[in-house]
Design a protein around this motif. Structure first.
Motif, mmCIF file in Angstrom:
data_model
loop_
_atom_site.group_PDB
_atom_site.id
_atom_site.type_symbol
_atom_site.label_atom_id
_atom_site.label_comp_id
_atom_site.label_asym_id
_atom_site.label_seq_id
_atom_site.Cartn_x
_atom_site.Cartn_y
_atom_site.Cartn_z
ATOM 1 N N THR A 54 0.833 -1.197 0.000
ATOM 2 C CA THR A 54 0.000 0.000 0.000
ATOM 3 C C THR A 54 0.869 1.249 0.000
ATOM 4 N N VAL A 55 1.897 1.248 0.858
ATOM 5 C CA VAL A 55 2.750 2.425 0.975
ATOM 6 C C VAL A 55 3.533 2.674 -0.317
ATOM 7 N N PHE A 56 4.060 1.624 -0.929
ATOM 8 C CA PHE A 56 4.944 1.803 -2.086
ATOM 9 C C PHE A 56 4.236 1.627 -3.426
ATOM 10 N N SER A 57 2.902 1.654 -3.423
ATOM 11 C CA SER A 57 2.109 1.505 -4.651
ATOM 12 C C SER A 57 2.585 0.340 -5.509
ATOM 13 N N LEU A 58 2.686 -0.830 -4.911
ATOM 14 C CA LEU A 58 3.050 -2.020 -5.679
ATOM 15 C C LEU A 58 1.782 -2.844 -5.875
ATOM 16 N N THR A 59 1.593 -3.375 -7.083
ATOM 17 C CA THR A 59 0.415 -4.219 -7.264
ATOM 18 C C THR A 59 0.806 -5.672 -7.059
ATOM 19 N N GLY A 60 0.922 -6.044 -5.802
ATOM 20 C CA GLY A 60 1.219 -7.427 -5.463
ATOM 21 C C GLY A 60 -0.035 -8.082 -4.922
ATOM 22 N N VAL A 61 0.091 -9.347 -4.482
ATOM 23 C CA VAL A 61 -1.112 -10.043 -4.018
ATOM 24 C C VAL A 61 -1.587 -9.552 -2.654
ATOM 25 N N GLY A 62 -0.700 -8.968 -1.847
ATOM 26 C CA GLY A 62 -1.117 -8.452 -0.545
ATOM 27 C C GLY A 62 -2.158 -7.364 -0.717
ATOM 28 N N ARG A 63 -1.791 -6.373 -1.516
ATOM 29 C CA ARG A 63 -2.705 -5.272 -1.810
ATOM 30 C C ARG A 63 -3.967 -5.788 -2.521
ATOM 31 N N THR A 64 -3.743 -6.718 -3.457
ATOM 32 C CA THR A 64 -4.876 -7.284 -4.204
ATOM 33 C C THR A 64 -5.849 -7.967 -3.249
ATOM 34 N N LEU A 65 -5.316 -8.702 -2.283
ATOM 35 C CA LEU A 65 -6.182 -9.409 -1.340
ATOM 36 C C LEU A 65 -6.994 -8.418 -0.520
ATOM 37 N N PHE A 66 -6.330 -7.354 -0.058
ATOM 38 C CA PHE A 66 -7.037 -6.345 0.726
ATOM 39 C C PHE A 66 -8.183 -5.741 -0.095
ATOM 40 N N GLU A 67 -7.869 -5.380 -1.337
ATOM 41 C CA GLU A 67 -8.913 -4.790 -2.188
ATOM 42 C C GLU A 67 -10.014 -5.792 -2.469
ATOM 43 N N ALA A 68 -9.626 -7.064 -2.656
ATOM 44 C CA ALA A 68 -10.629 -8.084 -2.964
ATOM 45 C C ALA A 68 -11.557 -8.308 -1.770
ATOM 46 N N ILE A 69 -11.006 -8.261 -0.544
ATOM 47 C CA ILE A 69 -11.868 -8.452 0.628
ATOM 48 C C ILE A 69 -12.880 -7.316 0.688
ATOM 49 N N THR A 70 -12.414 -6.066 0.521
ATOM 50 C CA THR A 70 -13.345 -4.951 0.633
ATOM 51 C C THR A 70 -14.341 -4.936 -0.525
ATOM 52 N N ALA A 71 -13.983 -5.485 -1.683
ATOM 53 C CA ALA A 71 -14.913 -5.500 -2.815
ATOM 54 C C ALA A 71 -15.714 -6.793 -2.860
ATOM 55 N N ARG A 72 -15.560 -7.660 -1.854
ATOM 56 C CA ARG A 72 -16.267 -8.958 -1.831
ATOM 57 C C ARG A 72 -15.982 -9.748 -3.108
ATOM 58 N N ASP A 73 -14.733 -9.685 -3.573
ATOM 59 C CA ASP A 73 -14.366 -10.388 -4.803
ATOM 60 C C ASP A 73 -13.963 -11.820 -4.405
ATOM 61 N N TYR A 74 -14.991 -12.670 -4.199
ATOM 62 C CA TYR A 74 -14.803 -13.985 -3.575
ATOM 63 C C TYR A 74 -13.680 -14.823 -4.186
ATOM 64 N N ASN A 75 -13.701 -14.969 -5.498
ATOM 65 C CA ASN A 75 -12.741 -15.881 -6.130
ATOM 66 C C ASN A 75 -11.291 -15.450 -5.906
ATOM 67 N N VAL A 76 -11.070 -14.127 -5.918
ATOM 68 C CA VAL A 76 -9.705 -13.640 -5.715
ATOM 69 C C VAL A 76 -9.260 -13.914 -4.279
ATOM 70 N N VAL A 77 -10.156 -13.642 -3.313
ATOM 71 C CA VAL A 77 -9.812 -13.873 -1.908
ATOM 72 C C VAL A 77 -9.443 -15.336 -1.694
ATOM 73 N N GLN A 78 -10.298 -16.235 -2.221
ATOM 74 C CA GLN A 78 -10.043 -17.659 -2.037
ATOM 75 C C GLN A 78 -8.707 -18.066 -2.639
ATOM 76 N N ALA A 79 -8.463 -17.607 -3.863
ATOM 77 C CA ALA A 79 -7.247 -18.017 -4.553
ATOM 78 C C ALA A 79 -6.001 -17.524 -3.816
ATOM 79 N N VAL A 80 -6.004 -16.258 -3.408
ATOM 80 C CA VAL A 80 -4.812 -15.715 -2.759
ATOM 81 C C VAL A 80 -4.576 -16.405 -1.416
ATOM 82 N N THR A 81 -5.664 -16.653 -0.668
ATOM 83 C CA THR A 81 -5.499 -17.326 0.618
ATOM 84 C C THR A 81 -4.890 -18.708 0.429
ATOM 85 N N ILE A 82 -5.411 -19.434 -0.539
ATOM 86 C CA ILE A 82 -4.936 -20.810 -0.724
ATOM 87 C C ILE A 82 -3.482 -20.807 -1.203
#
Lengths: 303, 358
Positions: free
Chosen positions: B303-331
């Protein structure tokens, strides 16, 4: 004759002879004082914008870029000790008031997770069998997720806000206390005094709470002290992502979140809240380390 | 050896299924449905029904789970509701960013943490020791995101006109062409779509720059990773240094060390071949455990360094209820955790011949 010492006095003496425990105690005392006297120490009301105060705002000048005026460095007008924030509020006053939130956060999170976690560990260790399996396996599942991510999911589920952030962090830190208690209970359970208690017909509640619990308290106290620091830092993280304390009330992590876009133009807005968080967490970590060395020599050096 | 590996991987299956199941249920328990989160608060009932039908959300949760697992086995992780792309494509693009960040941080933390711990133990109570332990204490007390912001201010603004200037955000400088190896070597012609595995590997920018001999790319990628990697590594570094110190201190007080000294061995051999080798087990464990920390740290650091990695993606996916992305990143992160622990166990076997892997 040597002077008589009680175990309590002996413990206090050992704590006071530990350098890091004493430094930690001093730092925490400062924080508690600041929190209690926040209204006296703060130079301005935390939510008051200087834009509303006549004679304060300079027309045409963007407030956040106003550099911090530090009285010690010969600033003629030390009114805004740490400068102003984006909305023209006094950063120093906001940090002072934020101390209350952070201490409250740390203590309430740990109170929750110690109580519930200890109960889980006590029951699991005492009864064993399927109760143990069920409780400890659910704790393992909590541990399997990276803690911050689990906390994010819980807060999102419950809705952003300081209370839900506290709950989330409380839940995430349960497994540590449950495991710690269970491990101590397992060894305490086989001690003669517990077997004796059982023999004279003490019930499970009496055995668990009066005989076993007092003997597993030491590692819990140490872990709880360290846990306060962790809780403060994790709450700040959640607030930084916009999931914790909501504006306008001051909270250190939320102050960082508000001002992070201005780090290159007005770094003072980012610098001071971070120093406050570090100071607070460091205080509890030092005290925790010191307590560990003083209370339980067996745990010495374990990180 | 290979039997051990296979058995370990198989025994981690139930945990992985458990994690998948729990994520599946938790994410569906989050207040607010994906339709409203993605189509907007004012989406009509009808358009929501169509959205749910298209994404299979109108079925019951057990049914959804069965379908998901059925597809999962064939390598289909579903589509992202928010980005409208297959999740595998998103992972292929973004996982390497986080992996590079985590690996660089781990390397940095180990390279500095272990030697600092050794010196602190060997020169117990010296200035170096006290300084290192104080630094470690401050290191674990600092919020990583704050450290990241301060470092970027220091290196991008204060050191602007010095050779030490470092970029404060992003993965590459604008205009930098990250030509992946498969294009450089002509494996994929213009207009052709490269296999996802190739894309995934090509996204490891530092390695890609290295193997294609593209030095400007390599150097740019390294310069961009320094600040985020140092930021993420602070806490693991502090923990590794403390663990190395306490573990080596204990080893140095053992009888066999006295015996080794009495035999007249050089200090170097006493410390490194006798004490350090025995002190390494807990250090290796803690390095493996740091991985969880790295992943948590990655969300805030990205978040701080504006990198599009899976950490940031997961955070955004949780807030957007993007189920498939959350599941995939967690697994994927759970699987990475399993692999790292497996590697730790293998290293145990190398370090301590008494540990038999079977």
């Amino acid at each position: 004759m040597p002077p008589l010492t009680s175990p309590l006095r002996d413990t206090i003496r050992r704590i006071l002879h530990n350098r890091s425990a004493v430094i930690g105690l001093i730092m925490i005392s400062i924080l508690i004082l600041v929190a209690l006297l926040a209204d006296v120490i703060a130079t301005h009301p935390p939510n008051q914008s200087m834009l509303d105060v006549p004679g304060e705002a300079v027309p045409g000048v963007r407030l956040p870029t106003k550099p911090p005026c530090i009285g010690l460095l010969g600033c003629p007008d030390p009114q805004h000790f740490m400068g102003l924030d984006l909305n023209g509020r006094d950063v120093f006053s906001r940090i002072v008031h934020g101390t209350r939130v952070s201490l409250l956060v740390g203590v309430s999170v740990v109170a929750f997770s110690v109580t519930v976690g200890t109960l889980i560990g006590l029951v699991a260790g005492f009864f064993g069998g399927w109760v143990d399996d069920l409780l400890m396996r659910s704790m393992d599942v909590l541990l399997a997720f990276p803690s911050l991510l689990l906390a994010i999911a819980i807060v999102t589920a419950a809705g952003p806000g300081l209370q839900n952030a506290l709950l989330a962090i409380g839940i995430v830190s349960l497994p540590i206390y449950a495991r710690l208690t269970r491990a101590s209970v397992l060894s305490a359970k086989e001690m003669e005094y517990v077997i004796a208690g059982r023999a004279i017909g003490a019930g499970p509640l009496r055995l668990m709470f009066l005989n076993i619990l007092p003997n597993v308290l030491t590692p819990l106290i140490v872990q709880a002290t360290l846990g306060i620091g962790t809780a403060v830092i994790e709450t700040a993280g959640l607030s930084f992502l916009g999931l914790g304390q909501q504006p306008p009330d001051p909270e250190w992590g939320q102050m960082l979140s508000e001002s992070r876009a201005y780090v290159f133009t007005a770094p003072h807005m980012v610098f001071f809240p971070g120093i406050a968080i570090t100071f607070c967490v460091l205080g509890f970590n030092l005290l925790g380390d010191g307590l560990r060395d003083a209370l339980d020599p067996r745990l010495r050096g374990v990180t | 050896m290979s039997r051990f590996l296979i058995r370990r991987l198989l025994s981690s299956l139930p945990v992985m299924v458990g994690i998948l199941l729990i994520t599946f249920v938790i994410i569906r328990g989050i207040r607010g449905d994906p339709c409203r989160a993605i189509l907007g608060e004012r989406a009509t009932q009808e358009s929501c029904e169509r959205f749910n039908e298209r994404n299979g959300l109108n079925k019951s949760v057990p049914e959804q789970f069965a379908i998901y697992v059925g597809r999962f086995v064939t390598g289909d992780l579903g589509d992202s509701f928010r980005l409208g792309k297959p999740v595998t494509e998103i992972l292929a693009e973004r996982l390497p960013v986080t992996a590079e960040l985590a690996l660089s941080a781990l390397v940095f933390a180990t390279l500095f943490g272990v030697p600092l711990g050794i010196i602190s133990a060997y020169r117990h109570n010296s200035t170096v020791d006290v300084g290192t332990m104080l630094g470690a204490n401050i290191g674990i007390s600092m919020p990583v995101f704050w450290l990241g912001l301060m470092l970027s201010y220091l290196f991008a603004v204060i050191l602007k006109d010095t050779p030490f200037v470092l970029p404060p955000s992003g993965r590459l400088s604008p205009g930098m062409n990250p030509a992946p190896y498969y294009e450089v070597w002509g494996w994929v012609k213009d207009g052709e779509v490269a296999p996802q595995l190739w894309v995934f590997l090509g996204r490891f920018t530092i390695a890609n720059g290295l193997i294609t001999g593209n030095w400007p790319l390599f150097w740019d990628a390294v310069r961009h990773i320094i600040l985020p990697a140092v930021t993420v590594s602070t806490i693991p570094l502090a923990i590794i240094a403390r663990m190395t110190r306490s573990s080596l201190l204990e080893a140095l007080n053992q009888d066999y060390v006295r015996t080794a000294r009495a035999k007249g061995l050089s200090e170097r051999r006493v410390v490194f071949q006798h004490a350090f080798r025995n002190a390494l087990l807990p250090v290796v464990t803690i390095i493996g455990l740091s991985f969880g920390l790295l992943f948590s740290g990655a969300v805030l650091t990205e978040t701080v360094f504006s990198l599009t990695g899976v950490g940031r993606t997961l955070f955004e996916a949780i807030t957007a209820r993007d189920y498939n992305v959350v599941q995939a990143v967690t697994i994927v992160s759970a699987f990475a955790f399993v692999l790292i622990n497996l590697a730790v166990d293998l290293v145990y076997g190398l370090l301590d011949p008494r540990i038999r892997l079977n």
